[in-house]
Every structure is written in structure tokens, then in C-alpha cells.
Design an enzyme around this catalytic site. Structure first.
Site, PDB file in Angstrom:
ATOM      1  N   GLY A   1       0.430  -1.398   0.213  1.00 29.29           N
ATOM      2  CA  GLY A   1      -0.372  -0.224  -0.444  1.00 29.29           C
ATOM      3  C   GLY A   1       0.752   1.446  -0.400  1.00 29.29           C
ATOM      4  N   GLU A   2       0.346   2.345   0.797  1.00 24.89           N
ATOM      5  CA  GLU A   2       1.249   3.487   1.177  1.00 24.89           C
ATOM      6  C   GLU A   2       1.544   4.367  -0.902  1.00 24.89           C
ATOM      7  OE1 GLU A   2       5.241   2.779   2.477  1.00 24.89           O
ATOM      8  OE2 GLU A   2       3.932   1.950   4.300  1.00 24.89           O
ATOM      9  N   GLY A   3       0.910   3.558  -2.025  1.00 18.48           N
ATOM     10  CA  GLY A   3       1.458   4.512  -3.095  1.00 18.48           C
ATOM     11  C   GLY A   3       2.298   3.853  -3.557  1.00 18.48           C
TER      12      GLY A   3
END
Length: 336
Positions: free
Chosen positions: A303-305
Site C-alpha cells: 500500500g502507501e502508493g
């Protein structure tokens, strides 16, 4: 400039009335691509994404000089059901890590030359447990959408949105189950790494939530089953659509947020490409539903980009080749 967002109805109308890409720029990109010093199609998907990018930026010789990465964080009431391997406190701790520059996304954004912003959304007040009621009220949904909407820099020329929120793969699975049907297990994965018993519980929770909220409208699904950070991602992606800023989508949670937009308006994601296919089990199916072919597939599930930020490098490579290569005429090379 970005128009004001003051109601859910306004959000819907902004999205449905968003501008199309520049047809003349696309034609110019295609013509230039056909003249570059390479065999036709030799750069494969790089050619496609360079033309796509130029059409949204309104030029046949685009450059990427101002990418923006935004990470949104939110907490989920459904975590009280035991759906995650980590406690909600980790969300707050990771936000501090983002702000200190210590997370994976910080390194990848820096490597890509991207501005990075972090927005924590009311972490002391988790959303409601969607198995007992709506995750958010209409006012809470609008506030989260506004956070994302206003977080986008109008001067950015590329956007990546990421998230942090313990429990948000459960929310994303519920969104997909509500939008696309099938069985709850089709959309529910291990997220942070739950064991078999945890996965069974998580799947049951997703099924309960969707049964309680039998809706299919994108905004209603987002409000009843989503999270503040998921809604903020949707708000940012929609703002980028209005501003004609291309978007690289991240993993399963980001794509679930995007799927809500796709349900609201045809073409809502025409300005977006998939950065990667994550290791979350349902992401491939979701990308297929969205009609997106990922640039990368590296088994990421952070995640987190992070996957989308890494894919900035691929898009930069595509654009650099398109805009920087010589044509056959310029290079004095015979074109056949």
C-alpha cells in the site's frame, strides 16, 4: 483551477461533466510516435502510455516535471471485529513515519522526484463498524472527499494516491463485493497477513457488511462501506480528472476507491492507468473489471502508493522516449 466541492451532488456533477482528453494532442502524439526511430510498436506498452499521457496534458511532446504523491490515513471501526493482524494504533505510528521520511513511499517518491504530502483524517475517531451501521454519515463522506479534492496541486502533472489504514483491505473487499457481486470470498484476501481463521472471519465480516447495505451506487457504497482515507483517495482521483492530471493507480485499496468513481460516471477513470498488480488476491480481478493493464507485477502488498510511485519511473521512461527520440527525418535514418 479546481471548482469548489460543497455537496455530494456537486461531486457527482463535477465527475460526470469532467473534460475529455485533448483529441488534437492525441493525434499529434500518434503521428509523432509513428515517425520515431524504431520499428512500429517496438516499445510496446510504453508507446501506448506516452500517447495517453500526452493527450491528457494537451501536447504531442509531453514532459513529466511535477509529479505529486499523496498518502491519506484513516482508521476503521470494523477493526474491532478482529479483521487485521495489526492494531489500529499502527496507523498513527505510520503517519509519524511518513512525516519523518522513513517509509518505503518516502524513498520511492524521492527517487521519482515527486512532491509528497500526507493527510491524516480524524484518526482519533474511527469510522463506524459497517456490520452494524454505515461507516460514514453523508457529512463525514463529504468531508473526506473534500480532503482529497483539495489535496491535489493544480500545478502537478502526474498524481499518485496511497493510503494507510489498518482494516482497509476489509473495507475495499466490501466495496468490491457491493459493486460487482459474486461471493464475499472472491474479494477478500489476507491483507496484512491474517491466518486461515482470520481470513474466514474477515470474509464473514465482508459478507455481513454488504448484506446490511444492499447498495450499488458508487457514492453510497463508498459512504456505507468505505473509510475516510478511501474516500479521500476517490476525491483526489476525481479532482485530477477535472484538472486533466493523469493518475497512476496503486493497489487493491486505491483501485476500490477508483471503482466507486467508475460506477458513478462513464469515463471517470480514463485519465488513470494501473501502476501495478499487487499480491492481494482480488486485485487482478478488480483491474480486469476496471479494464486496466498494470505496468508492473512485483508481488507488492504494502500500500502507501508504493507500487504506483515506482511505476512513475516507467511512465517517465515512456514519455522521455516519446518526446526525446529523433524522428527518422531528423536522424537521417531510412524508415523503410
Amino acid at each position: 483551477m479546481l471548482p469548489e466541492l460543497n455537496s455530494l451532488a456537486t461531486f457527482r456533477s463535477h465527475l460526470t461533466e469532467a473534460p475529455a482528453p485533448d483529441a488534437a494532442a492525441r493525434a499529434g502524439c500518434e503521428a509523432r510516435n509513428g515517425q520515431l526511430t524504431k520499428p512500429p510498436g517496438a516499445l510496446g506498452q510504453l508507446e501506448e502510455v506516452a500517447i495517453w499521457y500526452g493527450s491528457w496534458r494537451g501536447t504531442n511532446r509531453p514532459q513529466i516535471t511535477a509529479p505529486q504523491v499523496i498518502v491519506f490515513a484513516g482508521n476503521h471501526g470494523v477493526t474491532a471485529r478482529g479483521v487485521s493482524a495489526f492494531p489500529s494504533e499502527v496507523t498513527v505510528q505510520m503517519v509519524a513515519n511518513f512525516k519523518a521520511g522513513g517509509a518505503a513511499i518516502n524513498q520511492l517518491a524521492r527517487l521519482a522526484g515527486a512532491r509528497m504530502d500526507v493527510h491524516a483524517l480524524d484518526l482519533d475517531h474511527p469510522t463506524g463498524d459497517f456490520t452494524s451501521g454505515p461507516a460514514m454519515s453523508e457529512a463525514e463522506l463529504l468531508a473526506a472527499l473534500q480532503t482529497g479534492w483539495n489535496a491535489v496541486d493544480p500545478q502537478a502533472d502526474l498524481l499518485v494516491v496511497g493510503e494507510m489504514g489498518i482494516g482497509n483491505t476489509t473495507s475495499a473487499a466490501a466495496i468490491c463485493h457491493a459493486l460487482y457481486g459474486g461471493a464475499a470470498g472472491d474479494w477478500t484476501g489476507r491483507g496484512t497477513g491474517v491466518d486461515d481463521a482470520g481470513l474466514e472471519l474477515k470474509t464473514q465480516v465482508v459478507a455481513e457488511g454488504v448484506a446490511l447495505h444492499p447498495v450499488t451506487d458508487g457514492l453510497e457504497v463508498l459512504g456505507r462501506l468505505g473509510g475516510r482515507e478511501v474516500a479521500a483517495m476517490a476525491g483526489a482521483i476525481a479532482a485530477a480528472r477535472v484538472l486533466r492530471i493523469p493518475v497512476i493507480l496503486d493497489g487493491f485499496i486505491c483501485c476500490a476507491a477508483a471503482a466507486c468513481l467508475a460506477q458513478i460516471a462513464d469515463g471517470a477513470l480514463d485519465h488513470a492507468i494501473a501502476g501495478h498488480q499487487s499480491a492481494e488476491s482480488a486485485h487482478a480481478s478488480l483491474l480486469d473489471r476496471l479494464g486496466k493493464t498494470p505496468l508492473l507485477s512485483l508481488g507488492l502488498r504494502l500500500g502507501e502508493g508504493s507500487g504506483a510511485a515506482l511505476a512513475i519511473q516507467v511512465l517517465k521512461g515512456a514519455v522521455a522516449c516519446h518526446s526525446g527520440m529523433a524522428t527518422f527525418a531528423e536522424a537521417g535514418v531510412a524508415d523503410g
